[in-house]
Design an enzyme around this catalytic site. Structure first.
Site, short mmCIF file in Angstrom:
data_model
loop_
_atom_site.label_atom_id
_atom_site.label_comp_id
_atom_site.label_asym_id
_atom_site.label_seq_id
_atom_site.Cartn_x
_atom_site.Cartn_y
_atom_site.Cartn_z
N ASN A 22 -1.42 -10.60 -3.81
CA ASN A 22 -0.33 -11.23 -3.15
C ASN A 22 0.37 -12.56 -3.82
O ASN A 22 -0.33 -12.94 -4.68
CB ASN A 22 -0.90 -11.70 -1.63
CG ASN A 22 -1.17 -10.68 -0.85
OD1 ASN A 22 -0.31 -10.27 -0.13
ND2 ASN A 22 -2.32 -10.35 -0.92
N HIS A 66 3.42 -8.77 -2.63
CA HIS A 66 2.62 -8.54 -3.30
C HIS A 66 3.28 -8.90 -4.75
O HIS A 66 4.45 -8.53 -5.11
CB HIS A 66 1.85 -7.23 -3.23
CG HIS A 66 0.88 -7.34 -2.19
ND1 HIS A 66 -0.32 -7.13 -2.21
CD2 HIS A 66 1.21 -6.81 -0.89
CE1 HIS A 66 -1.03 -7.13 -1.18
NE2 HIS A 66 -0.03 -6.99 -0.38
N ARG A 84 -8.06 -11.77 5.02
CA ARG A 84 -8.20 -10.46 5.28
C ARG A 84 -7.60 -9.39 4.04
O ARG A 84 -8.25 -8.74 3.74
CB ARG A 84 -7.21 -10.23 6.16
CG ARG A 84 -7.17 -8.65 6.91
CD ARG A 84 -6.49 -7.86 6.28
NE ARG A 84 -4.90 -7.95 6.48
CZ ARG A 84 -3.94 -7.49 5.66
NH1 ARG A 84 -4.19 -6.55 4.96
NH2 ARG A 84 -3.03 -7.97 5.55
N CYS A 134 -3.89 -3.52 -0.99
CA CYS A 134 -4.38 -2.47 -0.17
C CYS A 134 -5.19 -1.63 -0.85
O CYS A 134 -4.91 -0.89 -1.86
CB CYS A 134 -3.23 -1.79 0.42
SG CYS A 134 -3.66 -0.34 1.50
P1 HMG Z 1 -10.07 8.04 10.85
O1 HMG Z 1 -11.08 8.55 10.16
O2 HMG Z 1 -8.90 9.02 10.92
O3 HMG Z 1 -10.55 7.87 12.53
O4 HMG Z 1 -9.76 6.70 10.70
P2 HMG Z 1 -11.35 8.31 13.62
O5 HMG Z 1 -10.85 7.98 14.82
O6 HMG Z 1 -11.54 9.85 13.49
O7 HMG Z 1 -12.69 7.67 13.18
C1 HMG Z 1 -13.60 7.76 12.42
C2 HMG Z 1 -14.82 7.01 12.62
O8 HMG Z 1 -14.28 5.38 12.54
C3 HMG Z 1 -15.46 7.16 13.99
O9 HMG Z 1 -16.99 6.78 13.79
C4 HMG Z 1 -14.81 5.85 14.61
O10 HMG Z 1 -15.67 5.42 15.85
C5 HMG Z 1 -14.56 4.96 13.69
P3 HMG Z 1 -17.90 7.83 13.71
O11 HMG Z 1 -17.72 8.54 14.86
O12 HMG Z 1 -17.27 8.69 12.35
O13 HMG Z 1 -19.12 7.01 13.56
N1 HMG Z 1 -13.61 3.92 14.11
C6 HMG Z 1 -13.50 2.42 13.94
N2 HMG Z 1 -14.66 1.91 14.16
C7 HMG Z 1 -14.32 0.53 14.26
N3 HMG Z 1 -13.23 -0.05 14.52
C8 HMG Z 1 -11.98 0.88 14.84
C9 HMG Z 1 -12.54 2.25 14.37
N4 HMG Z 1 -11.55 3.15 14.57
C10 HMG Z 1 -12.31 4.19 14.32
N5 HMG Z 1 -10.97 0.24 14.93
C11 HMG Z 1 -8.46 4.67 10.99
C12 HMG Z 1 -8.40 6.16 11.19
C13 HMG Z 1 -7.25 3.94 11.31
C14 HMG Z 1 -9.71 3.99 11.89
C15 HMG Z 1 -8.86 4.25 9.54
O14 HMG Z 1 -8.04 4.86 8.75
C16 HMG Z 1 -8.91 2.90 9.19
O15 HMG Z 1 -9.76 2.12 9.64
N6 HMG Z 1 -7.82 2.59 8.30
C17 HMG Z 1 -7.63 1.26 8.03
C18 HMG Z 1 -7.40 1.02 6.49
C19 HMG Z 1 -7.12 -0.27 6.07
O16 HMG Z 1 -7.58 -1.23 6.54
N7 HMG Z 1 -6.26 -0.58 5.18
C20 HMG Z 1 -5.89 -1.87 4.60
C21 HMG Z 1 -4.90 -2.57 5.32
S1 HMG Z 1 -3.61 -2.34 5.46
C22 HMG Z 1 -2.57 -3.31 4.10
O17 HMG Z 1 -3.54 -3.78 3.42
C23 HMG Z 1 -1.30 -3.34 3.98
C24 HMG Z 1 -0.84 -4.68 4.63
O18 HMG Z 1 -1.50 -5.84 3.77
C25 HMG Z 1 0.78 -4.96 4.37
C26 HMG Z 1 1.16 -4.52 2.94
O19 HMG Z 1 0.76 -5.19 1.97
O20 HMG Z 1 2.26 -3.67 2.92
C27 HMG Z 1 -1.09 -4.79 6.00
MG MG Z 2 -0.49 -6.82 1.76
#
Ligand code: HMG
Ligand code: MG
Length: 319
Positions: free
Chosen positions: A263, A223, A29, A254
């Site tokens: 990481n 990380h 992931r 990220c």
């Molecule tokens: P948004 O654009 O604000 O939300 O995104 P929305 O509700 O307006 O949805 C936009 C579109 O996405 C819509 O589709 C929704 O249906 C769809 P459209 O109508 O435009 O066709 N949608 C989805 N589709 C599939 N699955 C879903 C989903 N939700 C909405 N679950 C949202 C808000 C949270 C969805 C977006 O910002 C997002 O997906 N962000 C994820 C970013 C991400 O994955 N970042 C990396 C992971 S975090 C990380 O790495 C840190 C970590 O490792 C810890 C660390 O290191 O500190 C965990």
């Molecule tokens: Mg991370």
């Protein structure tokens, strides 16, 4: 600072460490979300199979986030349906909202991880919401996920520093973590998302958390962007933390945190743990093979050290 003189007893450099630690593997992931290339499904399956073979029992295999935001993981359903955990192994996936929970339930996952940041600017950049609004979303999904029988973990990012806001008050991170635990998350994984932490800061954060909750309620997700992840993990270990996230080969970052890279490499962490007598249940030789699989699948060298150097073994002198 104390100066050593000849004849003085040397201070014990290492405190007590736990007999056992648990490694939560995030490469499929956190690693693959940060690659420019789309890794084919078969490559992801090979990587996960190699990790299982190495003895990892907690593996985050993908994300049920918006495919527009993280296209690299847009095959989440197909992947989760095509590879099932053997007995004793748990697969989990990131889940930001109700749509994510629906998708995780549809493929029969037993664990999800919700995620947010301890700084507003990174939370906005990463999930397009305020921290308060994100917690409201989690209020709507964590209890139903628990009722459906899922285990729910939580990530809290930017605890050591934010790429947009700089320093973050650890007390803010503590308060959010307490809210996440109160909602029903079994553990909060504290993220040094952009790898800026140092051991002194880690000691302060860990001690602050230990003053308010058992060490089993939190994990360290470090990380290695600036080479301090292993040093920070060691501080946590010596203070009694037993749960560490890591990513084979050190792959990861990220996409919404500028500068986030690498990481803590699982094989480097496991080498250190085993060398200090801390058991993990992981086979280091097979983990090194998994690091090689990760490199083949991803298609470029990875920063982890032990999968390149190998474990330490005495060589017989010739002749
Ligand atoms: P948004 O654009 O604000 O939300 O995104 P929305 O509700 O307006 O949805 C936009 C579109 O996405 C819509 O589709 C929704 O249906 C769809 P459209 O109508 O435009 O066709 N949608 C989805 N589709 C599939 N699955 C879903 C989903 N939700 C909405 N679950 C949202 C808000 C949270 C969805 C977006 O910002 C997002 O997906 N962000 C994820 C970013 C991400 O994955 N970042 C990396 C992971 S975090 C990380 O790495 C840190 C970590 O490792 C810890 C660390 O290191 O500190 C965990
Ligand atoms: Mg991370």
């Amino acid at each position: 600072m104390a100066t050593m003189t000849h004849g003085e007893a040397s201070p014990d450099l290492f405190g007590q460490v736990p007999d056992r630690a648990s490694v939560y593997e995030v490469s499929p992931r956190d690693g693959l979300q940060n690659e420019d290339a789309m890794i084919p499904l078969d490559g992801k399956r090979r990587l996960i199979a190699a990790l299982v073979e190495a003895g990892l029992t907690r593996i985050e295999i993908t994300s049920f986030v918006s495919p527009k935001w993280v296209p690299q993981l847009s095959d989440a359903e197909e992947l989760a349906r095509s590879i099932k955990p053997p007995p004793g192994v748990s697969f989990s996936a990131l889940c930001p909202n109700a749509r994510g929970l629906e998708r995780a339930l549809a493929v029969g996952l037993e664990e999800i991880a919700v995620f947010l940041s301890s700084s507003e600017a990174h939370n906005k950049a990463n999930i397009n919401k305020t921290i308060a609004d994100t917690l409201s979303v989690f209020e709507e999904i964590v209890p139903p996920a628990r009722e459906a029988g899922l285990r729910v973990r939580a990530y809290l990012s930017t605890v050591w520093g934010c790429p947009y806001e700089g320093d973050v008050d650890p007390k803010v991170a503590l308060r959010i973590s307490q809210q996440l635990l109160a909602l029903g998350c079994y553990q909060v994984s504290l993220g040094d998302t952009i790898g800026v932490g140092n051991p002194r800061q880690t000691r302060e954060i860990v001690r602050l958390f230990q003053g308010e909750m058992p060490s089993s309620s939190f994990a360290l997700h470090l990380h290695d962007t600036r080479g301090t992840a292993l040093a920070n993990a060691l501080v946590g270990l010596e203070l009694g933390v037993r749960d560490f996230d890591a990513s084979v080969g050190g792959v990861g970052g990220c996409p919404y945190a500028p500068g986030a890279a690498g990481n803590l490499a699982t094989e480097d962490l496991v080498y250190l743990l085993h060398g200090m007598g801390v058991q993990t249940g992981i086979d280091l030789d097979k983990l090194i093979l998994a690091g090689n699989v990760a490199e083949q699948v991803i298609g470029h060298p990875l920063p982890g050290k032990v999968h390149k150097a190998g474990p330490f073994r005495l060589r017989k002198a010739r002749g």
